[in-house]
Design an enzyme around this catalytic site. Sequence first.
Site, PDB file in Angstrom:
ATOM      1  N   CYS A 249      40.402   3.149 -18.329  1.00 29.15           N
ATOM      2  CA  CYS A 249      40.319   2.296 -17.142  1.00 29.15           C
ATOM      3  C   CYS A 249      40.864   0.886 -17.414  1.00 29.15           C
ATOM      4  O   CYS A 249      42.066   0.734 -17.568  1.00 29.15           O
ATOM      5  CB  CYS A 249      38.890   2.272 -16.615  1.00 29.15           C
ATOM      6  SG  CYS A 249      38.797   1.755 -14.897  1.00 29.15           S
ATOM      7  N   HIS A 334      38.085   8.032 -15.412  1.00 28.30           N
ATOM      8  CA  HIS A 334      36.962   7.998 -16.347  1.00 28.30           C
ATOM      9  C   HIS A 334      36.652   9.353 -16.941  1.00 28.30           C
ATOM     10  O   HIS A 334      35.888  10.126 -16.354  1.00 28.30           O
ATOM     11  CB  HIS A 334      35.721   7.449 -15.629  1.00 28.30           C
ATOM     12  CG  HIS A 334      35.820   5.996 -15.310  1.00 28.30           C
ATOM     13  ND1 HIS A 334      35.326   5.015 -16.132  1.00 28.30           N
ATOM     14  CD2 HIS A 334      36.396   5.362 -14.264  1.00 28.30           C
ATOM     15  CE1 HIS A 334      35.584   3.824 -15.605  1.00 28.30           C
ATOM     16  NE2 HIS A 334      36.239   4.000 -14.475  1.00 28.30           N
ATOM     17  N   GLU A 336      34.787   9.865 -19.273  1.00 33.98           N
ATOM     18  CA  GLU A 336      33.397   9.893 -19.720  1.00 33.98           C
ATOM     19  C   GLU A 336      32.463  10.181 -18.551  1.00 33.98           C
ATOM     20  O   GLU A 336      31.243  10.186 -18.702  1.00 33.98           O
ATOM     21  CB  GLU A 336      33.003   8.555 -20.366  1.00 33.98           C
ATOM     22  CG  GLU A 336      32.605   7.434 -19.406  1.00 33.98           C
ATOM     23  CD  GLU A 336      33.785   6.783 -18.714  1.00 33.98           C
ATOM     24  OE1 GLU A 336      34.931   7.203 -18.958  1.00 33.98           O
ATOM     25  OE2 GLU A 336      33.576   5.856 -17.926  1.00 33.98           O
TER      26      GLU A 336
END
Lengths: 361, 523, 550
Positions: A249, A334, A336
Amino acid sequence: MKGHLVVEDGTIYTGKIFGARAVRYGELIFNTSMTGYQEILFDPSYKGQILAMTYPLIGNYGVNTEDCESERIHLEGFVVREKSRIYSNWRAQKSLEELFKEQKVVGLEGVDTRKITETIREFGALKAGIFPGNRDKREMVTLVQKSPSLVGRDIVSRVIKSEAYTWQNFGKYKVVVLDCGVKYNILRLLARLNLKVVVYPATAPWQEIEKEEPDGILISNGPGDPEPLKTVVSTVSNLVGRHPVFGICLGHQILGQVFGGKTYKLKFGHHGANHPVKDLTTGRIYITVQNHGFCVDQRTLDETEIEITHTNLNDGTLEGMAHKKWPIFSVQFHPEDAPGPRDTEYLFTKFYTLIENAQES
Amino acid sequence: MTKKKKVLILGSGPNRIGQGIEFDYCCVHASLAAKEEGYESIMVNCNPETVSTDYDTSDRLYFEPITLEDILNIVRLEEPAGVILQFGGQTPLRLALALRKAGAKVLGTTPEAIDIAEDRKKFSQLLRRLNLKQPAGATARSTRQALTVASKLGYPVLVRPSYVLGGRAMEIVYDRTALQHFIKRAIEVSPHHPVLIDQFLEDTIEVDVDALCDGRTCVIGGIMEHIEEAGIHSGDSAMVLPPYSLDSRLVSAIKETTKSLALSLGVIGLLNIQCAVKNGEIYILEVNPRASRTVPFVSKTIGRPLAKLATKIMLGKTLEDLKFTAEVEVPYFAVKESVFPFNRFPGVDALLGPEMKSTGEVIGLDVNFGLAYAKSQLAAGQFLPLSGSVFLSVKDKDKPALLPLAIEFSKLGFKIIATRGTAHFLARHGIRSEIVHKVYEGERPNVADFIRNNLIQLIINTSSGMRPKKDTLSIRSLAVSRSIPLITTIPGAMASLMAIKALREREIQVYEIHECYRKINFS
Amino acid sequence: MPRRADLKKIMLLGSGPIIIGQACEFDYSGAQACKALKEEGYEIVLVNSNPATIMTDPEMADKIYLEPLVPEIVAKIIERERPQALLPTLGGQTALNLASQLYEQGVLQKYQVELIGADYQAIKKGEDRQLFKEAITEIGYRVPESGTAHNLKQAIKIATTIGFPVIIRPAYTLGGTGSAVAYNVEEFKELAEIGLKASLTNEILIEESVLGWKEYELEVMRDLKDNVVIICSIENFDPMGVHTGDSITVAPVQTLTDKEYQKMRDAAIAIIRKIGVATGGSNIQFAVNPENGQMVVIEMNPRVSRSSALASKATGFPIAKIATKLAVGYTLDEIPNDITKKTPSYFEPTIDYCVVKIPKFNFEKFPGAVPQLGTSMKSVGEVMAIGRNFKEALQKALRSLEERFSGLEDIKLEWPVEQGLKVANPQRLFYIREALRQGKSIEEVYQLCNIDRWFLANIEEIVRLEKKLKKAKGKPLSFAMLKQAKEFGFSDKQLAWLTGCPELQISKLREKYGLQAQYKCVDTCAGEFVAETPYFYSTYEYSEITTARQ
């Protein structure tokens, strides 16, 4: 208590305040995720923003200590249609309202979030403010118009810890995370791969980071405009070429600048858990979770060094890149998750592989 | 908001027995027709299973309950040139007067005309004026009144609430005690309207007619002869288009009757009539100046979309404009058969009656009536056996009619198994059968045992008029749970016999519908 | 990948007559399939025995056969028409079973007809309980403890090993026919017999009961490049033990944290891949233990189903249409999103409203039938309602049902309240209302019915407001009360009854206060993109929006 969401164009949405009673200013954006409000609230990337959730029923499953993505809630204000009266989930420990009171966060409910969304869609992310109680309308609008914009401001330092810390002190290799507002799940996923994880503030000088002898560097997500973060860009340019680097990001936007790219502001950004991203190297497409208001202009990247690896299927914006020679890659979305689909978590494994290969050679 | 004039179509709400996909089909066609006529079609419905709530179907879709408040909201917003209430079954019709009062223009047959058809007194007056017969009857608003009416008419009587669909709480009543019980139910179901009590005509052939009328001309869509005894709700009945046993004079008379009813009521759009034929006389049972359940079946059979045509008539076209000025003659038979959910309700009686119980329908198409019927049974999951044993047990009234059937079954090589009464009757006429005990007789093996041991492949069992004894109930439940074809009427038995014969003698052909339509001579 | 050019003529199987468990949702999907195939230029051969369908309209397909859906007849049609492919996934269980039979009888091979949309192995794995269980366990997920039996003796042995209560599920049926719950051996023997008979293959699965667990469904789509997306998430208001077709359901899920939802999503993706649905949609059902979040996989329908019709209408994403295009070779990213027209169909719809589905029953038609709900579906239809919150959507759905009530009202209740809560039945919502009205706590009600407390709390809000409204009888309604009542889904008719004021007056009052119905658009993207869909729902959400310009 009554409260108002006041937008710089003069529109005032009146609703009910919950949580803290204070005036807050921020950039008004919307997020389309239907689940995951806790992770979203604790995401440091929302610093400087007032977030309106499109999904109208928020707080249904309460909040708990495990799903926090950082130490505290960073966003300026939270706007919802209906805050749930009770919460119901086996892991819930307290209600949204209780959390907001504790964290001194300002919430506003009872407003037409769809209208807000449509306005943002049409006019872009505008400046806004939340005001509790009754105030003069013109006065509120003026205050909002005078409030600072996100563009050109470095707010990373406002959300990160100033001291380095260790997240996990055992593991086969060591990764230094350059903290720009890191979400804990990034750290958890690295740790799970049997990596030592040490977190450094992004403002740390590159020499200090080198002293740590990292086997890999991860540049984290974070809030705000990437353009003013000149020191971070400089730090990173000194680290690339020495270690495998993975940017997420904001981290991707920093890397973009390292390789000559320019960033620009999107009309209202991408904030949601359903964005399709195509991996151009494999042709595979993934559903990703996104939260960014700025983007790297792929036309400004140095083609000789950088390969475009991922693109957004909705609007063609840049979603990922990799260095052609060095073990460096980054993604705008993202991987994650937290919240959101876990389809791209494999990128952490990819990072691990790059580290391992680098070690072997 | 666009410049085109708008037509608002009210859907049929959630599916239920008596009001399901057939009405949705009509609503969808109404929307398509409105679009074809250059209007913007707006659909309102709350049923997620249907084509009507596919946003592709209409120019605009409102996923809303069909209640006065919600519809008025839309009417105020959209200001449609007209509202179509005729295709959603009972649901939108209930709102007719209130909508009109609120200023909406209701298209097609007026609510007043629809009211004439439902109001017993007005309806009787109309029939008298047109010199048409109906079963004798009267209305009642209380149990006492009902008992008086019934004793005057003579039992059996047909009890039904008005303004309901699917024959809800409709019942054939054979005596006082039963009447007291069913009147209560009827009043509960339609509390603001009187209960209709009519003489029940036994041993008739029932006929359904669907027709189109533009106020000046009326054209028949299709005439369907029921293959069930009278008293079975038409939604549950097997029926065939064109009629297979009525003589042509009667059929002509039925057509003329339909036309005169359509014109006197001032029907603009669709009309459905149900009548009973007895001893060469036609008795009108019901008139529905709106879309009926049989519209899709008729439309598919004759190859003309009746609901679309009706909509265009409602929007101002004439039958002449639409080139639908003569009835379509089809060179084949189409049998409609109903399917029932009895296997979901173990222990519940699989007996049909005037209250509708079927959930859906199938069609059997063939140039040969027997094969058409066979196909309809096959499609409905009733696998008619070509050999084996047939169990016969019929009420006394049906025994004479059973005889020729039993002879045929014997000839086809079927073994006949019967209960004592039926067996003795057959024996008197020279037909051998194996006697099996009724369950209540106590001796074993009984019918249930035979069924359980797969010794019976086909059951023909007609009941006595009253609530069936426990015995017949258990036979029928067993049949349903074991998927043994169960025939509960003599006409059904006859048709099944023809089907079995046809299946044994001929090979089944398949028919492609466009080819069928090409064979029809469209004038 | 361009659409398959090697296929010219495709045969589509309909679902036959409307029955409980398989109704007009298949006319909807069949009609969509025909439109999609026509758009792509294929020749369509359609077989359906139900004339009351839009899909059998002459314009829908090139060749239409209104013939019985049995192997012998369909084989004749195949022989005559010689299609290159057969698409059986849009005609419910009937079409799927029929396709299996045609395959097993060698008809498809004889005439070289390719099964598209789902292949035989995938059909078997999805529907055969034993194969399904093995497949799920192989990928690391749990199904409730179970065993398969082909006769009563085997069945009893398995049931006693698992321990009662157990669920009996026959293989290769539809709408859960023959499915039942048995609480003891005697009951079990009887129900197992019925189940064995109901199954096309004389096979039943006996399963550990997860009664009372929360039930969820995900509608999933996959294309031939192995891309998988979730179209819709559904939470059953009625917990495990009631067939999803008979349950009140809500979209999207309301009481799962993101972590729990992603776990379920991952499982759904893994399952559709493992079962091998090559292209198209599937419905996958899960149960979650409300005490500890433990998740088990209940079942999967490797085809378009009743839920996909609901999911399509709830999100605006046309599942059947897209599934058809996937079956002929397109990938999700190649199909444009009809709604936004600018983005691809490769995304997961997000909604900004709440959808409630309530089933409709016709028990009164079957005297003697007990109005009790279980694992065998009994509803004949359903309604769906959209609102900006659960309460509004719930009450809207109630008035859509066309029963005596126009919302959550006072109705005559036949059973004692406790029984009405414990035993799943069509009036359970009203028993909940009554219990809360009488002062029972949410916890007490939960213990009796196991419906999630979040739903109960919402209903309690409605009950509280109702009490307040009743108290205000005789006085004109204040703006605040009327606003809240409308936002909670109270209809004007309900308010008329509660306050003693005629319905027309209530609506005039609303007009005076500016509390009019607003219309919002269903657009698959929560307003993020401009939508071209003309698909709307009403809400009485009231928002005070003013402007103050310099």
